[in-house]
Design an enzyme around this catalytic site. Sequence first.
Site, PDB file in Angstrom:
ATOM      1  N   HIS A  70      -3.397 -15.255   0.613  1.00  0.00           N
ATOM      2  CA  HIS A  70      -3.975 -16.181  -0.363  1.00  0.00           C
ATOM      3  C   HIS A  70      -3.921 -15.581  -1.757  1.00  0.00           C
ATOM      4  CE1 HIS A  70      -7.905 -13.982  -0.579  1.00  0.00           C
ATOM      5  NE2 HIS A  70      -7.691 -13.748   0.702  1.00  0.00           N
ATOM      6  N   ASP A  72      -5.821 -17.013  -4.225  1.00  0.00           N
ATOM      7  CA  ASP A  72      -7.110 -17.244  -4.875  1.00  0.00           C
ATOM      8  C   ASP A  72      -8.038 -16.056  -4.670  1.00  0.00           C
ATOM      9  OD1 ASP A  72      -7.210 -18.004  -2.116  1.00  0.00           O
ATOM     10  OD2 ASP A  72      -9.072 -19.108  -2.464  1.00  0.00           O
ATOM     11  N   ASP A 103      -8.448  -7.761  -2.280  1.00  0.00           N
ATOM     12  CA  ASP A 103      -8.496  -9.022  -1.531  1.00  0.00           C
ATOM     13  C   ASP A 103      -7.867 -10.149  -2.337  1.00  0.00           C
ATOM     14  OD1 ASP A 103      -9.101 -10.927   0.355  1.00  0.00           O
ATOM     15  OD2 ASP A 103     -11.234 -11.016  -0.111  1.00  0.00           O
ATOM     16  N   GLU A 137      -8.350 -20.090   0.274  1.00  0.00           N
ATOM     17  CA  GLU A 137      -8.896 -19.307   1.380  1.00  0.00           C
ATOM     18  C   GLU A 137     -10.327 -18.897   1.091  1.00  0.00           C
ATOM     19  OE1 GLU A 137      -9.904 -16.017   4.082  1.00  0.00           O
ATOM     20  OE2 GLU A 137      -9.903 -15.979   1.899  1.00  0.00           O
ATOM     21  N   GLU A 138     -10.606 -18.591  -0.165  1.00  0.00           N
ATOM     22  CA  GLU A 138     -11.947 -18.155  -0.544  1.00  0.00           C
ATOM     23  C   GLU A 138     -12.902 -19.330  -0.740  1.00  0.00           C
ATOM     24  OE1 GLU A 138     -12.694 -15.279  -0.191  1.00  0.00           O
ATOM     25  OE2 GLU A 138     -11.159 -13.869  -0.854  1.00  0.00           O
ATOM     26  N   GLU A 166      -5.132  -9.724   5.120  1.00  0.00           N
ATOM     27  CA  GLU A 166      -6.540  -9.478   4.796  1.00  0.00           C
ATOM     28  C   GLU A 166      -6.839  -7.977   4.752  1.00  0.00           C
ATOM     29  OE1 GLU A 166      -8.883 -11.413   3.832  1.00  0.00           O
ATOM     30  OE2 GLU A 166      -7.923 -13.355   4.158  1.00  0.00           O
ATOM     31  N   HIS A 352     -14.957  -8.582  -3.115  1.00  0.00           N
ATOM     32  CA  HIS A 352     -15.963  -9.531  -3.593  1.00  0.00           C
ATOM     33  C   HIS A 352     -17.030  -8.873  -4.467  1.00  0.00           C
ATOM     34  CE1 HIS A 352     -15.126 -12.859  -0.359  1.00  0.00           C
ATOM     35  NE2 HIS A 352     -14.022 -12.204  -0.694  1.00  0.00           N
TER      36      HIS A 352
END
Length: 379
Positions: A70, A72, A103, A137-138, A166, A352
């Site tokens: 991903h 995003d 990530d 995805e997020e 991931e 994150h």
Amino acid sequence: MSATLALTEQLIARASVTPDDQHCQQIMTERLTALGFECETIASHGVTNLWAVKRGTDGRDGKLLAFAGHTDVVPTGPLEQWSSPPFIPAHRDGKLYGRGAADMKTSLAAFVVASEEFVAAHPGHRGTIAFLITSDEEGPATDGTVKVVELLEARGERMDYCIVGEPTSTTELGDVVKNGRRGSMSGELVVKGVQGHIAYPHLAKNPIHLLAPALAELAAEQWDEGNEYFPPTTWQVSNLHAGTGASNVIPGHADLLFNFRFSTASTVEGLQARVHAILDKHGLEYTLKWSVSGLPFLTPRGELSGALENAIRTETGITTELSTTGGTSDGRFIARICPQVIEFGPPNGSIHKIDEHIEVRFVDPLKNVYRRVLEQLIA
């Protein structure tokens, strides 16, 4: 600067907060098109998806290895708490800082460069390389990978192997890979009572008191024992609310939100039936709304896990651990059309968070592991 690190920085510089791709996929498409990939953009409700394929000499009869990822990223949080701007790549103390560094923009860059090196070394490769990339995805994950999988299913497209990029490692690159994920199912329970004055309980029916014995039984229940790959299924309450805020009113209803993280040892239908049986046994008047965000999937030891374990051991000297812990991922959608799905990427300790980063020493070894897997499975 290595090609992988340079591309990682180029992607980090795009503020692709979900679901905005910010042309990250365009950057990837330009590189892949130059390699001979056929690239298709699949847009859905503001989400950008990419399906890119390069067939080998075996054509559609050859094995297909896909990389899923991903573009995003999650929101930055308070900018003033970052040591440097989150979308301006910065190097400090051997680390690359920026939102998406771990990530998962390093994984994206690593597999692109791994593919470039693989094709250069094996121009007559037999198998097929594919990329399934999303910008959703997020976020809700309703218009991303799942939409592409549905389209591929309708076309009769199949995958033999899929690596999801991931960040699965913990402290060292390759110490953990995910060969499956638990399923996730939530319930919204409303237990009905009769509101009334707290001094006259005989004229009311307290839903909290009615729910309490059932809640205790649900919390104590052993749902399954897990299996070789999964821990036992868990049931947890996330929210419990009742009452008007007044101290002299018996509430008219009690609302409970709960979640199962369940293994392949249990089924959706079986867990739901057992919950209803417990609630019914306690004579509750209730409504219960279910939502399943993902089914469990598992890739037993086989070709893909073996190739990845060998590549990690050769590149890093580490013997990797196969694990199914953690939350859900897009692997749950891909498993519908691919029998072997494994997640592998860099350490996840900063994902994150404020000052997300990756140690630069992991960047090229990650690319090398991906390339070694390509060489083992589709050369």
